[in-house]
Write a protein that holds these residues in place. Structure first.
Motif: not given
Length: 289
Positions: A126-128, A155-161
Motif C-alpha cells: 500500500s506504500g510506506i 504459501g497455502r493461503q497467499p495474499i496479493a503481492g
C-alpha cells in the motif's frame, strides 16, 4: 523478501544471508515480534526483551523437562510422514503432528506471526513514504523453523503481492497444498535425546501437490545449520543443533540456493534442478500442477 526467525530467536538470526541478498540488489526485511523474539524494538527503537513469563514459554519449558519423551513423539510424527505412500496418508500424519504437544502449544504464536507478516506485506504494497524505493509485486516470505512454518502457512493461503516462499527446516503440519512457488530446505542429521528429528524425506508428497517447488536436503545438516549459528562450530561441543557439514560449504550452498531461487522466480523458470549436481545433496523439482 520478508523474513521470520525461529522460536525464541531474533531478527538478525540469518544476517549473513540477508547481507548477501542485499549485495545483489534485493531488499530484505526481518520481522521482530515483541516479547516473542529474543530481542525486538518498538517504533522508537527501545528494546523489548523476550517474555520468560508468557504462558506459552512456560509450557514449552515444562515440556523440555522430559525432553526424551517430547523428542520421541516428534520422531514418531516424522516417521509417519516418511512412511506415507499416498497424499491422504501424509495429510493424516501431518494433521496428527500438528496436534502433538509442542506444535499445539505453538499454534497461537504461529497464527499471530502469520497475521504480523500479512500486515507487513499489505503495508509494503500500500506504500510506506519512509522507504527510499518503490516496491513491486514480487515479494517473497521466508523463514526458519517456526518462521518457516509461517512462510508455509502463507504459501497455502497467499495474499496479493506474495510471489513465493522459502522455508528453512520447517515441518509440514497441514493437509493443504502450496499455491505459490517455493524453495524448501530440510535437515538430514539432527538427533536430540536419542531421537532422529531431521526433516529429510518428510516433505516430498505434499510438495508434489503444490504450485511448483524446489526441495533441497544437504547431507550433514542439523536444524541450526540453516542459520548463522552454522558459523559457530564450537556449539557442537555443547549441543546437537549443528550437523557435520562444513560451515563454509553450508554457507555457500545456502546463499547460492536463495539467490538462484529468487532469480528463477523473476524468470518464471522452474524447469530444472536449482543447483548443479553435487555429492551429498539431494534435490527434487516439483513443477506447477
Amino acid at each position: 523478501m520478508i523474513f521470520n526467525h525461529g522460536q525464541g530467536s531474533f531478527t538478525k538470526q540469518n544476517f549473513s544471508n540477508m547481507e548477501e541478498l542485499a549485495s545483489h540488489g534485493y531488499v530484505v526485511i526481518s520481522i521482530g515480534h515483541p516479547e516473542e523474539s529474543l530481542l525486538a524494538r518498538d517504533a522508537k527503537g527501545a528494546s523489548i526483551a523476550f517474555n520468560q513469563r508468557s504462558a506459552t514459554y512456560l509450557k514449552l519449558k515444562a515440556l523440555q523437562q522430559n525432553l526424551t519423551a517430547t523428542a520421541k513423539q516428534l520422531e514418531l510424527g516424522y516417521r509417519a510422514q516418511r512412511a506415507a505412500t499416498t497424499l491422504a496418508q501424509h495429510s493424516a500424519a501431518s494433521r496428527k503432528l500438528r496436534q502433538q504437544a509442542q506444535y499445539a502449544l505453538l499454534e497461537p504464536q504461529l497464527q499471530t506471526w502469520v497475521r504480523d507478516t500479512r500486515f507487513v506485506l499489505s503495508s509494503l504494497r500500500s506504500g510506506i513514504k519512509a522507504l527510499p524505493f518503490a516496491l513491486s509485486d514480487s515479494i517473497v516470505v521466508s523463514g526458519h523453523s517456526l518462521g518457516g512454518m509461517v512462510a508455509l502457512e502463507l504459501g497455502r493461503q497467499p495474499i496479493a503481492g506474495l510471489r513465493g516462499i522459502i522455508a528453512l527446516d520447517a515441518p509440514w503440519i497441514s493437509d493443504q497444498p502450496l499455491r505459490v512457488p517455493a524453495l524448501v530446505m530440510a535437515s538430514t542429521e539432527f538427533n536430540v535425546a536419542g531421537a532422529d528429528l531431521a526433516l529429510r524425506s518428510t516433505l516430498d508428497l505434499p510438495l508434489q501437490n503444490s504450485a511448483g517447488a524446489y526441495l533441497l536436503e544437504p547431507s550433514g545438516t542439523g536444524h541450526f545449520n540453516f542459520t548463522d549459528l552454522n558459523y559457530v562450530p564450537a556449539i557442537k561441543l555443547f549441543s546437537p543443533v549443528l550437523g557435520s557439514i562444513p560451515a563454509q560449504r553450508m554457507g555457500a550452498l545456502l546463499n547460492t540456493a536463495l539467490l538462484e531461487y529468487l532469480r528463477r522466480l523473476e524468470r518464471d523458470d522452474f524447469s530444472k534442478d536449482l543447483l548443479p549436481t553435487q555429492e551429498g545433496l539431494r534435490q527434487m523439482v516439483f513443477n506447477s500442477t
